[in-house]
Write a protein that holds these residues in place. Structure first.
Motif, mmCIF file in Angstrom:
data_model
loop_
_atom_site.group_PDB
_atom_site.id
_atom_site.type_symbol
_atom_site.label_atom_id
_atom_site.label_comp_id
_atom_site.label_asym_id
_atom_site.label_seq_id
_atom_site.Cartn_x
_atom_site.Cartn_y
_atom_site.Cartn_z
ATOM 1 N N VAL A 297 0.868 -1.173 0.000
ATOM 2 C CA VAL A 297 0.000 0.000 0.000
ATOM 3 C C VAL A 297 0.905 1.224 0.000
ATOM 4 N N VAL A 298 0.671 2.152 -0.938
ATOM 5 C CA VAL A 298 1.519 3.338 -1.069
ATOM 6 C C VAL A 298 0.711 4.553 -0.634
ATOM 7 N N SER A 299 1.153 5.199 0.436
ATOM 8 C CA SER A 299 0.504 6.417 0.931
ATOM 9 C C SER A 299 1.215 7.631 0.335
ATOM 10 N N TYR A 300 0.421 8.587 -0.183
ATOM 11 C CA TYR A 300 0.994 9.742 -0.897
ATOM 12 C C TYR A 300 0.598 11.022 -0.176
ATOM 13 N N ASP A 301 1.591 11.854 0.142
ATOM 14 C CA ASP A 301 1.347 13.163 0.735
ATOM 15 C C ASP A 301 1.387 14.207 -0.380
ATOM 16 N N TYR A 302 0.243 14.855 -0.653
ATOM 17 C CA TYR A 302 0.131 15.736 -1.818
ATOM 18 C C TYR A 302 0.993 16.984 -1.684
#
Length: 976
Positions: A297-302
């Motif tokens: 699972v890849v969490s992305y901080d915009y």
């Protein structure tokens, strides 16, 4: 700006709970939302205009956020601040012209201030506030009295969004991984030398464990059905770009990094692709052996464009080896896995860089371990190298050209041309070894954005297919820009000038010029007089032509067969760009002389007249070669807004040559040629007397000067009792003299006047000239229509006129303005016939072509088809002559010189002097010692000499010349 823009304080307006409002003291360089102070409206850019919208949550995450994100550039002076705002999705700068209303971007005013009310700009003494609502996005002058309902001032809001990537997000936007410092941390950007980093050394394709999305948005269920387990749609597999089948997948290795319990990442096979498609997975897929070790699972901080990668599971090390001697396996042979690190798997695992004894390695470790050991390594320091906060580029691309695009990235498509990915209704790019100047689907046009280096490059035929964003120059190892090569996002493109931005032979529709490339075009104004044969473009069937069999079904056969084309619909299509020709296309029906048409019936094509069948309507789409077409049957669906789901293509059965309709999606694309019938050979003769025969009848001047077919002894017109030979004697005078123009003729007869006879050679004498009654003039009255038409067809008649120049006549014509008959000089002009005065309306006259006739040779015979230069053929209806479209009714004519003495037609004077036309000159016999002047038809002197020989040849240009010999009548000769 006319006034400085000063930042103000907080607004008292309520803000939506999901967004944090920023005041001027907190507004700095970076990305923000621009939202109405009340409501749920975010500013976005659509089609070059500012728009206000509530973006649907079903939109792609990056597309949704980028469309709402605006980059702020703060400009600070000693007296305040101003802000430039640039949309992240399009790169457009928020700019406008001073005018209350909706905003089209690209104006000169592009700096904004911020006060308690919201963003504003000043021009002169006026202040304009940015406002937005459900149906409005623009500026409003502060003192305006215009009322805008449900709108509010626009303010800046903080972006605090983070989200888990879907496979579409990764594959369309992220594509790669790299390490970089985030939020001011001084993290290493890579592993130490000699340490492998499989994450950044490879390019990846993300795959959802639930399968790929289909066109309708549902999943194909290739891996796990969602209700089989608790995994969300953002649980991903990563496969190396270029890897095949079950190979090349990223996974958490069973080996740990000594002396720690940190795991390694590795690349290997996946059990997913060894499992039969559709096989149900265990309800607890974390216990599914090797499968779960490939899941991430890849969490992305915009805000920071950074990521953390979390494995779904990691291996469990047994306290002692099992019976097989393996330290990592249960006795049942399944691999033990857990959802995190630690004894019970409760600690969250992440991918990170870890420092070990002066070496930095890629590892899978726990967040608590990283923080506890104070290594300075952050699990959220993984970046996408393709996502940049810098908007715009350094490229300068000419926007008034058409380009071919060569793909310059490494891989299977390198050096191939980028083209549209479908025959019609294309929405995706594809790659080809060729691109063509006659196929707009292989061409690209450019629109410049509102900032430097921002462009949208659209497919010329399918403008929804595009490259857009910041374009930058590609440089070589020495830092020099590589010509015409640019990078946009992850794509490197070489632009080749297609040299077809502006072409000749355009058509004009509603005063606008269009190019007709891409689809076969046949001028509707002349189609009723032209026929075409449709042949296979296959090298194996190139001599076979479309035609009907005895049972009316269509096939290909050897006999020539000709159709008329009837235009049905027409419309502009494709991209519209300033400086580049816009495109236009037509659809056509195939019909025959007998009124039959090609239609679909029972999965076949037939030739029929039955109105119960609907005629097929075709696009002739250029494909493969300039004169090869795919016949796309668009019956009933138009040329403008086309429902392509109903369109089919014409195909050929290779076994029996039958023609049938097939789906546009079928893997078959038969091509055809559409060839105009070759122009028949034409009569080309010196000016001479002729009789025009049809069987035993001859063309003559009848009652009311109407043209008729008659025989000597028939009842004549009003001023005589019977037709005699003189009534059939006609003078043929060549009109066209250039070698590349087919000959046409004025056909006339002399007029008796006061005992004198007009000579055919006397160019200024009035004579009776054969002509076609003009439709416009016939409509002036019922009496004229009755006299000069027959069953709706225009009749031929003789009209008094005088020759004047090459192809000009002087005719007494009715001047409606003056109310009298007046001389009208009728000649060929650049755009058709021109008259000597606008007032001359052409009573029964029409254009100069109404007076000109051609004689088409009927192959293998001595016969001709008599054709008016209006494009219609002469037809005899019980001896009365009319003109009609080409058909089986065409009158078959034979030409014969009179074999009797002519009384009212004086032939050229005959002396001992002879003038004979020769190749490249004229031969003159019997004129020794006489002066000879040779002129062309424009009166220019070609030769002026005194002959010293009784048999002399004088050089002259090809065409008609006039030879004037001292003491003799001037004569015309046609030089070959």
């Amino acid at each position: 700006m006319a006034a400085i823009l000063v930042a103000g304080g907080l607004s008292a307006s309520a803000t939506p709970t999901d967004y944090n409002e920023l005041d001027g003291t907190k507004l700095k360089d970076g990305f923000i939302y621009l939202r109405s102070a009340s409501g749920d409206n975010s500013l976005v850019v659509k089609n070059g205009k500012l728009d206000s919208t509530v973006v649907a949550s079903t939109d792609s995450t990056f597309a949704r956020l980028d469309s709402m994100a605006w980059k702020v550039t703060v400009k600070t002076t000693s007296i305040g601040k101003s802000y430039q705002l640039q949309n992240r999705a399009t790169g457009d700068i928020l700019s406008y012209e001073k005018k209350t209303g909706t905003m089209k971007l690209g104006g000169a005013i592009n700096e904004w201030g911020l006060d308690d009310t919201g963003f504003y700009a000043m021009s002169g003494d006026s202040t304009y506030y940015l406002k937005a609502g459900a149906s409005f996005a623009g500026v409003v002058e502060s003192s305006t009295t215009t009322t805008f309902t449900n709108v509010d001032y626009v303010k800046p809001y903080e972006i605090t969004t983070s989200f888990n990537l879907t496979a579409e997000d990764f594959n369309n936007v992220v594509k790669k991984f790299s390490f970089a410092a985030v939020n001011g941390r001084k993290d290493p950007a890579k592993t130490s030398e000699g340490q492998a980093n499989v994450l950044t050394d490879n390019d990846w394709v993300a795959i959802s464990i639930h399968g790929k999305k289909k066109a309708d948005g549902t999943l194909d269920g290739q891996y796990f059905k969602r209700n089989d387990n608790t995994a969300s749609l953002d649980t991903l597999l990563f496969q190396k770009v270029g890897a095949k089948d079950s190979t090349g997948f990223l996974y958490v290795d069973t080996a740990n990094i000594n002396p720690t319990q940190s795991m390694k990442l590795a690349v290997g096979d996946s059990a997913f692709f060894r499992r039969a498609a559709g096989t149900a997975s265990p309800s607890n897929y974390y216990k599914a052996g090797l499968d779960s070790l490939h899941m991430f699972v890849v969490s992305y901080d915009y805000v920071t464009d950074s990521m953390s990668i979390k494995p779904v599971a990691t291996p469990i090390k047994l306290s002692s080896p099992n019976t097989n001697g393996a330290s990592w396996w249960n006795a049942d042979g399944q691999e033990n896995v857990k959802t995190g690190l630690g004894e019970n798997g409760s600690t969250e695992a992440v991918v990170c860089l870890r420092a070990l004894d002066n070496v930095t390695v890629l590892a899978v470790d726990s967040t608590s371990m990283i923080d506890a050991e104070n290594t300075g390594l952050s699990y959220a320091n993984i970046k996408s190298p393709l996502r940049s906060a810098t908007l715009g580029g350094d490229a300068k691309i000419a926007a008034d050209k058409v380009y071919f695009i060569k793909y310059a990235n490494k891989g299977d498509n390198k050096d191939k041309y980028v083209v549209a990915g479908a025959i019609v209704n294309a929405t995706e790019k594809s790659y080809s070894d060729h691109a063509y100047a006659y196929m707009p689907s292989t061409q690209w046009v450019v629109e410049a954005g509102t900032a430097d280096g921002l462009y949208v490059i659209k497919n010329r035929e399918f403008p929804a297919i595009k490259y857009s964003g910041a374009f930058n120059k590609v440089k070589d190892a020495d830092g020099k820009a590589i010509a015409d090569t640019y990078v946009v996002g992850i794509d490197t493109l070489l632009l080749e000038d297609a040299k077809c931005a502006v072409v000749e032979g355009k058509i004009t529709v509603n005063k606008k010029n269009y190019a007709t490339i891409g689809y076969g075009y046949y001028d509707p104004k002349v189609l009723e007089n032209k026929t075409f044969k449709v042949a296979s473009a296959s090298p194996f069937m190139k001599d076979l032509f479309m035609q009907a069999k005895a049972d009316s079904t269509m096939n290909l056969a050897e006999d020539d067969y000709f159709f008329y084309l009837k235009d049905v619909n027409n419309a502009a299509y494709g991209a519209t760009v300033k400086g580049v020709d816009s495109l236009y296309r037509y659809t056509y029906k195939l019909v025959t002389k007998k009124g039959e048409f090609v239609a679909q019936k029972d999965s076949k094509y037939i030739l029929t007249k039955d109105a119960a069948n609907k005629p097929s309507v075709f696009f002739f789409k250029s494909w493969g070669a300039a004169d090869s077409y795919m016949l796309i049957d668009t019956t009933g669906i138009g040329a403008a807004t086309v429902d392509w789901s109903k369109a089919i293509i014409v195909s050929v059965n290779a076994q029996n040559a039958e023609i049938y309709p097939s789906s546009l999606t079928a893997a078959k694309s038969d091509l055809f040629t559409v060839t105009e019938k070759a122009a028949p050979s034409m009569l080309f003769t010196d000016p001479t007397h002729q009789n025009i025969y049809n069987n035993n009848d001859r063309l003559a001047v009848g009652k009311n000067n109407l043209a008729v077919m008659a025989q000597p002894g028939n009842d004549l017109k009003a001023d005589a009792d019977k037709f005699v030979n003189d009534n059939f004697t006609l003078w043929f005078d060549t009109v066209n003299y250039k070698a590349d123009i087919e000959a046409s003729y004025f056909i006339s007869q002399g007029i008796k006047a006061a005992g004198e006879e007009t000579k055919a050679e006397d160019a200024v004498a009035e004579r009776l000239y054969l002509t076609v009654a003009s439709n416009d003039s016939i409509k002036k009255s019922d009496d004229l229509a009755k006299l000069y038409t027959l069953d709706g067809a225009a009749r031929l008649y003789f009209r008094t006129a005088a020759r004047h120049g090459v192809d000009t006549l002087i005719v007494n014509n009715f001047d409606e303005k003056a109310g009298v008959m007046a001389p009208d000089t009728v000649a060929a002009g650049a755009n058709g016939t021109k008259h000597s005065a606008d007032a001359a309306k052409g009573l029964l006259l029409g254009g100069i072509d109404n007076f000109k006739f051609q004689f088409e040779v009927v192959d293998g015979t001595d016969n001709y088809l008599m054709k008016s230069m209006t494009g219609k053929y002469v037809v005899s209806v019980n001896g009365l002559l009319v003109v009609k479209a080409d058909s089986d009714e065409n009158m078959l004519a034979t030409l014969k010189a009179p074999d009797y003495a002519t009384s009212n037609e004086a032939a050229p004077s005959v002396t001992e002097v002879k003038v004979i036309a020769a190749n490249g000159g004229v031969q003159i016999i019997g004129a020794a010692g006489k002066k000879v002047v040779v002129t062309n038809i424009l009166g220019q002197v070609v030769a002026n000499t005194v002959l010293t020989s009784s048999d002399a040849v004088i050089a002259a240009p090809a065409g008609v010349v006039v030879v004037a010999i001292e003491g003799e009548d001037a004569v015309k000769a046609i030089v070959k």
